[in-house]
Design a protein around this motif. Structure first.
Motif, PDB file in Angstrom:
ATOM      1  N   PHE A 104      -9.494 -26.007 121.463  1.00 18.99           N
ATOM      2  CA  PHE A 104     -10.772 -25.985 122.189  1.00 18.99           C
ATOM      3  C   PHE A 104     -12.000 -26.011 121.280  1.00 18.99           C
ATOM      4  O   PHE A 104     -13.126 -25.946 121.764  1.00 18.99           O
ATOM      5  CB  PHE A 104     -10.845 -24.771 123.136  1.00 18.99           C
ATOM      6  CG  PHE A 104     -10.808 -23.427 122.462  1.00 18.99           C
ATOM      7  CD1 PHE A 104     -11.979 -22.768 122.122  1.00 18.99           C
ATOM      8  CD2 PHE A 104      -9.602 -22.808 122.185  1.00 18.99           C
ATOM      9  CE1 PHE A 104     -11.955 -21.522 121.511  1.00 18.99           C
ATOM     10  CE2 PHE A 104      -9.557 -21.562 121.581  1.00 18.99           C
ATOM     11  CZ  PHE A 104     -10.738 -20.918 121.243  1.00 18.99           C
ATOM     12  N   ILE A 105     -11.792 -26.139 119.969  1.00 17.90           N
ATOM     13  CA  ILE A 105     -12.907 -26.334 119.033  1.00 17.90           C
ATOM     14  C   ILE A 105     -12.560 -27.513 118.131  1.00 17.90           C
ATOM     15  O   ILE A 105     -11.508 -27.527 117.496  1.00 17.90           O
ATOM     16  CB  ILE A 105     -13.164 -25.084 118.172  1.00 17.90           C
ATOM     17  CG1 ILE A 105     -13.551 -23.890 119.043  1.00 17.90           C
ATOM     18  CG2 ILE A 105     -14.264 -25.355 117.151  1.00 17.90           C
ATOM     19  CD1 ILE A 105     -13.764 -22.603 118.263  1.00 17.90           C
ATOM     20  N   LYS A 106     -13.434 -28.493 118.087  1.00 24.94           N
ATOM     21  CA  LYS A 106     -13.197 -29.682 117.278  1.00 24.94           C
ATOM     22  C   LYS A 106     -14.350 -29.890 116.298  1.00 24.94           C
ATOM     23  O   LYS A 106     -15.478 -29.475 116.548  1.00 24.94           O
ATOM     24  CB  LYS A 106     -13.068 -30.931 118.166  1.00 24.94           C
ATOM     25  CG  LYS A 106     -11.969 -30.851 119.210  1.00 24.94           C
ATOM     26  CD  LYS A 106     -10.586 -30.788 118.588  1.00 24.94           C
ATOM     27  CE  LYS A 106      -9.503 -30.793 119.655  1.00 24.94           C
ATOM     28  NZ  LYS A 106      -8.146 -30.663 119.066  1.00 24.94           N
ATOM     29  N   THR A 107     -14.046 -30.565 115.203  1.00 19.71           N
ATOM     30  CA  THR A 107     -15.084 -31.002 114.273  1.00 19.71           C
ATOM     31  C   THR A 107     -15.489 -32.426 114.649  1.00 19.71           C
ATOM     32  O   THR A 107     -14.747 -33.119 115.350  1.00 19.71           O
ATOM     33  CB  THR A 107     -14.559 -30.993 112.824  1.00 19.71           C
ATOM     34  OG1 THR A 107     -13.382 -31.812 112.755  1.00 19.71           O
ATOM     35  CG2 THR A 107     -14.207 -29.582 112.379  1.00 19.71           C
ATOM     36  N   PRO A 108     -16.664 -32.887 114.212  1.00 24.76           N
ATOM     37  CA  PRO A 108     -17.051 -34.275 114.492  1.00 24.76           C
ATOM     38  C   PRO A 108     -16.022 -35.246 113.923  1.00 24.76           C
ATOM     39  O   PRO A 108     -15.429 -34.991 112.873  1.00 24.76           O
ATOM     40  CB  PRO A 108     -18.399 -34.415 113.776  1.00 24.76           C
ATOM     41  CG  PRO A 108     -18.913 -33.022 113.660  1.00 24.76           C
ATOM     42  CD  PRO A 108     -17.710 -32.148 113.487  1.00 24.76           C
ATOM     43  N   ARG A 115     -14.495 -32.550 104.188  1.00 18.43           N
ATOM     44  CA  ARG A 115     -15.056 -31.260 104.606  1.00 18.43           C
ATOM     45  C   ARG A 115     -14.664 -30.942 106.040  1.00 18.43           C
ATOM     46  O   ARG A 115     -14.340 -29.792 106.367  1.00 18.43           O
ATOM     47  CB  ARG A 115     -16.579 -31.278 104.472  1.00 18.43           C
ATOM     48  CG  ARG A 115     -17.097 -31.405 103.051  1.00 18.43           C
ATOM     49  CD  ARG A 115     -18.605 -31.522 103.069  1.00 18.43           C
ATOM     50  NE  ARG A 115     -19.026 -32.627 103.930  1.00 18.43           N
ATOM     51  CZ  ARG A 115     -20.281 -32.822 104.328  1.00 18.43           C
ATOM     52  NH1 ARG A 115     -21.228 -31.982 103.957  1.00 18.43           N
ATOM     53  NH2 ARG A 115     -20.590 -33.852 105.099  1.00 18.43           N
ATOM     54  N   GLN A 116     -14.703 -31.959 106.898  1.00 23.52           N
ATOM     55  CA  GLN A 116     -14.334 -31.754 108.296  1.00 23.52           C
ATOM     56  C   GLN A 116     -12.857 -31.381 108.406  1.00 23.52           C
ATOM     57  O   GLN A 116     -12.481 -30.492 109.184  1.00 23.52           O
ATOM     58  CB  GLN A 116     -14.614 -33.022 109.112  1.00 23.52           C
ATOM     59  CG  GLN A 116     -16.044 -33.526 109.035  1.00 23.52           C
ATOM     60  CD  GLN A 116     -17.028 -32.592 109.734  1.00 23.52           C
ATOM     61  OE1 GLN A 116     -16.643 -31.642 110.399  1.00 23.52           O
ATOM     62  NE2 GLN A 116     -18.310 -32.853 109.563  1.00 23.52           N
ATOM     63  N   LYS A 117     -12.016 -32.051 107.629  1.00 24.14           N
ATOM     64  CA  LYS A 117     -10.582 -31.747 107.661  1.00 24.14           C
ATOM     65  C   LYS A 117     -10.316 -30.329 107.174  1.00 24.14           C
ATOM     66  O   LYS A 117      -9.511 -29.596 107.760  1.00 24.14           O
ATOM     67  CB  LYS A 117      -9.812 -32.752 106.798  1.00 24.14           C
ATOM     68  CG  LYS A 117      -9.807 -34.172 107.344  1.00 24.14           C
ATOM     69  CD  LYS A 117      -9.002 -35.099 106.447  1.00 24.14           C
ATOM     70  CE  LYS A 117      -8.999 -36.516 106.990  1.00 24.14           C
ATOM     71  NZ  LYS A 117      -8.241 -37.446 106.109  1.00 24.14           N
ATOM     72  N   ARG A 118     -10.995 -29.945 106.089  1.00 21.75           N
ATOM     73  CA  ARG A 118     -10.787 -28.597 105.557  1.00 21.75           C
ATOM     74  C   ARG A 118     -11.259 -27.544 106.551  1.00 21.75           C
ATOM     75  O   ARG A 118     -10.607 -26.511 106.732  1.00 21.75           O
ATOM     76  CB  ARG A 118     -11.519 -28.440 104.215  1.00 21.75           C
ATOM     77  CG  ARG A 118     -10.890 -29.207 103.067  1.00 21.75           C
ATOM     78  CD  ARG A 118     -11.449 -28.744 101.739  1.00 21.75           C
ATOM     79  NE  ARG A 118     -12.867 -29.047 101.611  1.00 21.75           N
ATOM     80  CZ  ARG A 118     -13.346 -30.147 101.049  1.00 21.75           C
ATOM     81  NH1 ARG A 118     -12.521 -31.061 100.569  1.00 21.75           N
ATOM     82  NH2 ARG A 118     -14.654 -30.345 100.948  1.00 21.75           N
ATOM     83  N   ALA A 119     -12.388 -27.813 107.193  1.00 25.10           N
ATOM     84  CA  ALA A 119     -12.912 -26.861 108.178  1.00 25.10           C
ATOM     85  C   ALA A 119     -11.944 -26.721 109.349  1.00 25.10           C
ATOM     86  O   ALA A 119     -11.608 -25.604 109.765  1.00 25.10           O
ATOM     87  CB  ALA A 119     -14.285 -27.314 108.667  1.00 25.10           C
ATOM     88  N   GLN A 168     -18.857 -18.853 116.590  1.00 25.77           N
ATOM     89  CA  GLN A 168     -20.321 -18.855 116.515  1.00 25.77           C
ATOM     90  C   GLN A 168     -20.854 -20.274 116.352  1.00 25.77           C
ATOM     91  O   GLN A 168     -21.787 -20.683 117.048  1.00 25.77           O
ATOM     92  CB  GLN A 168     -20.776 -17.982 115.344  1.00 25.77           C
ATOM     93  CG  GLN A 168     -22.285 -17.988 115.112  1.00 25.77           C
ATOM     94  CD  GLN A 168     -22.661 -17.314 113.802  1.00 25.77           C
ATOM     95  OE1 GLN A 168     -21.910 -16.513 113.264  1.00 25.77           O
ATOM     96  NE2 GLN A 168     -23.817 -17.657 113.280  1.00 25.77           N
ATOM     97  N   LYS A 169     -20.245 -21.045 115.443  1.00 25.66           N
ATOM     98  CA  LYS A 169     -20.728 -22.399 115.198  1.00 25.66           C
ATOM     99  C   LYS A 169     -20.464 -23.318 116.385  1.00 25.66           C
ATOM    100  O   LYS A 169     -21.182 -24.300 116.589  1.00 25.66           O
ATOM    101  CB  LYS A 169     -20.085 -22.964 113.930  1.00 25.66           C
ATOM    102  CG  LYS A 169     -20.430 -22.182 112.670  1.00 25.66           C
ATOM    103  CD  LYS A 169     -20.269 -23.008 111.415  1.00 25.66           C
ATOM    104  CE  LYS A 169     -21.347 -24.060 111.318  1.00 25.66           C
ATOM    105  NZ  LYS A 169     -21.361 -24.753 110.016  1.00 25.66           N
ATOM    106  N   ALA A 170     -19.420 -23.001 117.169  1.00 30.51           N
ATOM    107  CA  ALA A 170     -19.115 -23.806 118.354  1.00 30.51           C
ATOM    108  C   ALA A 170     -19.912 -23.359 119.572  1.00 30.51           C
ATOM    109  O   ALA A 170     -19.847 -23.999 120.624  1.00 30.51           O
ATOM    110  CB  ALA A 170     -17.620 -23.735 118.662  1.00 30.51           C
ATOM    111  N   GLY A 171     -20.645 -22.257 119.444  1.00 31.32           N
ATOM    112  CA  GLY A 171     -21.450 -21.769 120.563  1.00 31.32           C
ATOM    113  C   GLY A 171     -20.650 -21.098 121.660  1.00 31.32           C
ATOM    114  O   GLY A 171     -21.051 -21.114 122.827  1.00 31.32           O
ATOM    115  N   ILE A 172     -19.513 -20.505 121.290  1.00 34.96           N
ATOM    116  CA  ILE A 172     -18.662 -19.829 122.275  1.00 34.96           C
ATOM    117  C   ILE A 172     -18.790 -18.320 122.076  1.00 34.96           C
ATOM    118  O   ILE A 172     -18.494 -17.812 120.996  1.00 34.96           O
ATOM    119  CB  ILE A 172     -17.189 -20.257 122.119  1.00 34.96           C
ATOM    120  CG1 ILE A 172     -17.065 -21.773 122.272  1.00 34.96           C
ATOM    121  CG2 ILE A 172     -16.313 -19.543 123.147  1.00 34.96           C
ATOM    122  CD1 ILE A 172     -15.679 -22.302 121.948  1.00 34.96           C
TER     123      ILE A 172
END
Length: 204
Positions: A104-108, A115-119, A168-172
């Motif tokens: 339910f949380i994805k990176t762009p 960086r996106q893969k590591r996150a 927090q970063k996903a706004g949930i």
């Protein structure tokens, strides 16, 4: 004298040939051994490859399995409190438990951005205790129960910090329920968190 020299030369040549042949035989044997070892390692990796569904079937078939409670006794109390609160206060909502954050949380989408893969890999396998969703399936609240089993592993606080940051970063919103919190207090905490979330959405 010439015959002696010729005989010595022949002897040296024969000795060189024998030594060279033996050396080649040793090298060939070593290469064959390495090839056999490489083949054994390849076969072992193939037979133990967890990404192969056939191996997965074999691994499962080789063991005994049993059903166990998916939620511990302490968390069951929180589960039913959430269920009751939803029925009373947010009847269009639903909830699930032990949900992987990667669902339910994805990176762009950026295939070449490491960086996106590591996150994503940093949080995707971590699970939240309870995920509340609205009628459209959107995540609206995560509830974590910090009961007696919360600190069983030494890195519990570090893992929780990763969850907090990702949410927090996903706004949930995140609601952390301490051990032994009673149902009335759980109801109040859920309502307060929901009101805050709705107010933040309206103000943008």
């Amino acid at each position: 004298m010439e015959k002696m020299i010729i005989l010595l030369a022949i002897g040296y040549a024969i000795g060189f040939y024998v030594r060279d042949r033996r050396a080649k035989e040793v090298v060939a044997k070593q290469a064959a051994v390495r090839q056999q070892e490489d083949e054994r390692r390849r076969q072992y990796r193939q037979e133990h490859d967890l990404s192969d569904p056939q191996n997965q079937l074999r691994f499962i078939d080789e063991c005994s399995l049993k059903a166990v409670p998916s939620v511990n006794r302490e968390a069951v109390r929180v589960l039913y409190a959430i269920d009751e609160w939803i029925k009373v206060c947010q009847p269009d909502w639903r909830f699930a438990f032990e949900v992987a954050m990667g669902s339910f949380i994805k990176t762009p989408y950026a295939p070449d951005d490491q960086r996106q893969k590591r996150a994503f890999n940093s949080y995707s396998g971590k699970r939240v205790d309870f995920l509340l969703i609205d009628r459209f399936g959107n995540p609206v609240l995560v509830v974590e129960y910090n009961g007696s089993g919360h600190d069983l592993s030494g890195d519990a606080d570090a893992r929780m910090a990763v969850k907090r940051l990702a949410l927090q970063k996903a706004g949930i919103p995140l609601l952390e329920i301490p051990e032994r919190m009673g149902k009335p207090d759980i109801f109040a905490a859920l309502s307060e968190k929901t009101v805050m979330f709705e107010a933040e959405k309206r103000t943008g």
